[in-house]
Each structure stands twice: as structure tokens, then as C-alpha cells.
Design a protein around this motif. Structure first.
Motif, mmCIF file in Angstrom:
data_model
loop_
_atom_site.group_PDB
_atom_site.id
_atom_site.type_symbol
_atom_site.label_atom_id
_atom_site.label_comp_id
_atom_site.label_asym_id
_atom_site.label_seq_id
_atom_site.Cartn_x
_atom_site.Cartn_y
_atom_site.Cartn_z
ATOM 1 N N TYR A 172 -50.124 14.596 -13.018
ATOM 2 C CA TYR A 172 -51.130 15.637 -12.851
ATOM 3 C C TYR A 172 -52.222 15.083 -11.933
ATOM 4 O O TYR A 172 -52.581 13.912 -12.025
ATOM 5 C CB TYR A 172 -51.750 16.012 -14.198
ATOM 6 N N VAL A 302 -52.820 22.405 -16.839
ATOM 7 C CA VAL A 302 -52.058 21.395 -16.095
ATOM 8 C C VAL A 302 -50.624 21.890 -15.899
ATOM 9 O O VAL A 302 -50.061 22.562 -16.771
ATOM 10 C CB VAL A 302 -52.074 20.027 -16.818
ATOM 11 N N GLY A 334 -53.701 21.436 -11.254
ATOM 12 C CA GLY A 334 -53.656 22.534 -12.209
ATOM 13 C C GLY A 334 -54.407 23.760 -11.736
ATOM 14 O O GLY A 334 -54.877 23.833 -10.601
#
Length: 344
Positions: A172, A302, A334
């Protein structure tokens, strides 16, 4: 062929491949070829072997099959406690993508509050099972500890910050996520903000989120009160401090490094008369929990599904031909989920 009662596969007298071969009137090598999916066995013999397996209750050894085939089709997944919805969804998505790729997932899920040494023990147990690759989806184990496994088999760091040249990362984009959260707070008029997050040794991802939000808010001219969490894996940690800050008017908003921390705060604050967003605006991060939008809670979602898909794709490629896959560090940003909890 007479019907037999299968023996307990876990007992000392479990059925062996040799017994299956005798029952079917073939060699052990022929039984092995059938179990490995070889097309070199005549249909009539294959049928006899499958009938013998069914009659005797033979349970093949996955480890033995992998050794015989020269390459494992199983991947080890180290993941945090799936009571956290983000890890639960990641676990499910990795399993689904592995099924599609013809891979078997062996999961190790250490108790969430016990820390890095126990997660390293879990990694070693996965290696002992002769997995063909490792997916490490926890923010506790240090990257320096992962590098010792990289020369032995393919390793992919999943959903956690990664920059080591020896470890492939599918992560992420916590820096981008932190920027988005900070700007959302600033755009809603908040200039005095509490930022609640754990240290690096408790969670690499959450720590980077919090540090980024703090840095960006300060660049934008905001006052930031950092509220470090000190208890491993405890969502309530820091809650009382934020309640005091809100009551004293020190801050108008609070950023929580996970939705679980935000939800715990909202629940405990309401119990002592501190209301969101009347008395304090809040925003979290993860965004996968059902119902956040109905509660009006802001978060950053995310991209779990994308990270899971790409992680399995990469580990499958590395297991098939490791030399053809160069080490990269991929990041996926995200999406901000606005909510009434940020205030007007």
C-alpha cells in the motif's frame, strides 16, 4: 475389488503408497505418476489405482509429492490476526487468487499481541513445510529479518512498506495515503490535530501513515499532537489521551492509523459524553469494514484486492522462473472515503 474400511490417516497404521500399489496390482512408480497427474498411465490402470485409493482411504503426502516433483506448488502466507478486517479480507483474496493460479496456501497466523520473535518462528515453520515461496503480510517482522530467507526461496512483502533491494514488495502506498488523509483534515478546516499511531516495531504500515500525516499537516501550518501507542496490538491505546485533548479544546480533530482504533475511540468517547463530530472530528484508515459509511465515519480505503492479486501473480512468476523476475517495489494508493465525522 472388495470394499474396505479406510484407516485413520493420522494413525501409526496409515495406508502407504506400497499398499495402494499392491491393491491395484501395479508398481509404486505407477501410483506416483497417477498422483502427480501424469498422462503416461493407461486409463485402465489409472482407474484401478483410483479405486484402490478410495477403498483403502489413502491420503497422499503433499510434502512427498512436492519433493518427487522437484518443485513445490505451495506458498506460505504469514499474516496478522484476521480479526482485523483488513487482514481477513487480504487472507481471503490471497486464497482466491492462489486457487485460480493452481497454488496451495499454507497460512501461519501468530497471536497478534506476541510480536516479531513469534512471527519469525512462524516463518521458520513455513520453511520446514518446504513451501515454494513466502508471502509476508504483517507489519511487525523487520525487512532485515526477511532478507535471510530471500536466498533460499522467493519472498514477496505484501501490503507493508518495502524498500530492501533483496525483497520484492507489493505494498500500500502509505506515503500517498498519509498525504490524502492530511489534506482531507486541512481542507475541512482543522488546524489542531491529534495523530494516533504505533511505533515502527508495532506496525510498519500504521507508523508510516501516522508519520506522513504528521509531517504533511505541519508543512501546511497545522499544530499536531502526536499520541504514540505503547501496547502491542491494542486498539484502545491512546484513546484516553485523545479524549482529554478534545475536552480541553487542544485539538479539533484526530487521525487514527487504523479504523479499529477510530471505532474504539468513538465508542469510548461517547460513553463519557464526547461526541463525534460535535466535540471532535475523526478519520481512520483501512476502509474495508462494512458499515463505516452508514456510521458517517471517514476513512481511507486501502486497495486490498489489487495488492492480493498482484502478490500472488508475482510469487507464481518467481516460483516458475525466479531469474526472470527482477526485484521491484510496487505501491498502490488507496481512495479517500469522506464522511460526516470530518465535520462540515
Amino acid at each position: 475389488m472388495p470394499s474396505r474400511r479406510p484407516r485413520d490417516p493420522l494413525s501409526a497404521g496409515a495406508v502407504t503408497m506400497a499398499e495402494v500399489a499392491r491393491e491395484a496390482g501395479v508398481s509404486r512408480a505407477t501410483v506416483s505418476r497417477v498422483l502427480s497427474g501424469s498422462a503416461e498411465v493407461a486409463p485402465e490402470r489409472r482407474d484401478r489405482i483410483l479405486a484402490a485409493i478410495d477403498a483403502l482411504g489413502y491420503i497422499p503426502s503433499a510434502g512427498a509429492q512436492q519433493l518427487a516433483g522437484g518443485r513445490s506448488r505451495s506458498i506460505g502466507l504469514l499474516i496478522r490476526d484476521s480479526r482485523n478486517p483488513t487482514y481477513g479480507l487480504l487472507h481471503s483474496e490471497v486464497q482466491r487468487r492462489a486457487d485460480e493460479a493452481g497454488l496451495e496456501v499454507i497460512t501461519a497466523m501468530p497471536t497478534s499481541y506476541r510480536g516479531a520473535p513469534h512471527e519469525m518462528d512462524a516463518l521458520r515453520r513455513l520453511l520446514a513445510l518446504r513451501v515454494g515461496g513466502l508471502l509476508v503480510a504483517t507489519g511487525v517482522v523487520r525487512t532485515a529479518d526477511l532478507t535471510q530467507f530471500a536466498p533460499v526461496l522467493p519472498v514477496v512483502s505484501v501490503g507493508r512498506p518495502e524498500d530492501d533491494p533483496a525483497v520484492y514488495g507489493v505494498s500500500y502506498d502509505e506515503t500517498g495515503n498519509g498525504h490524502a488523509i492530511a489534506r482531507a483534515l486541512h481542507d475541512h478546516g482543522h488546524r489542531r490535530v491529534a495523530v494516533v499511531c504505533p511505533p515502527t516495531e508495532h506496525s510498519l504500515a500504521e507508523s508510516l501513515r501516522g508519520r506522513t500525516v504528521t509531517a504533511v499537516l505541519r508543512e501546511l501550518g497545522c499544530e499536531v499532537v502526536e499520541v504514540p501507542t505503547t501496547q502491542f496490538g491494542t486498539a484502545a491505546d491512546g484513546t484516553d489521551r485523545v479524549i482529554d485533548l478534545a475536552r480541553d479544546g487542544v485539538v479539533t480533530a484526530a487521525m487514527f492509523s487504523s479504523d479499529l482504533r477510530m471505532l474504539d475511540f468513538v465508542s469510548r468517547a461517547r460513553g463519557v459524553g464526547v461526541e463525534v463530530p460535535r466535540d471532535l472530528a475523526v478519520i481512520g484508515c483501512d476502509g474495508v469494514m462494512h458499515g463505516l459509511e452508514y456510521m458517517g465515519l471517514a476513512s481511507l480505503r486501502v486497495p486490498v484486492e489489487e495488492v492480493a492479486r498482484r502478490s500472488v501473480e508475482v510469487i507464481a512468476q518467481m516460483m516458475a522462473d525466479r531469474e526472470s523476475v527482477g526485484i521491484r517495489h510496487e505501491t498502490y494508493t488507496g481512495q479517500l472515503l469522506p464522511g460526516a465525522s470530518l465535520g462540515p
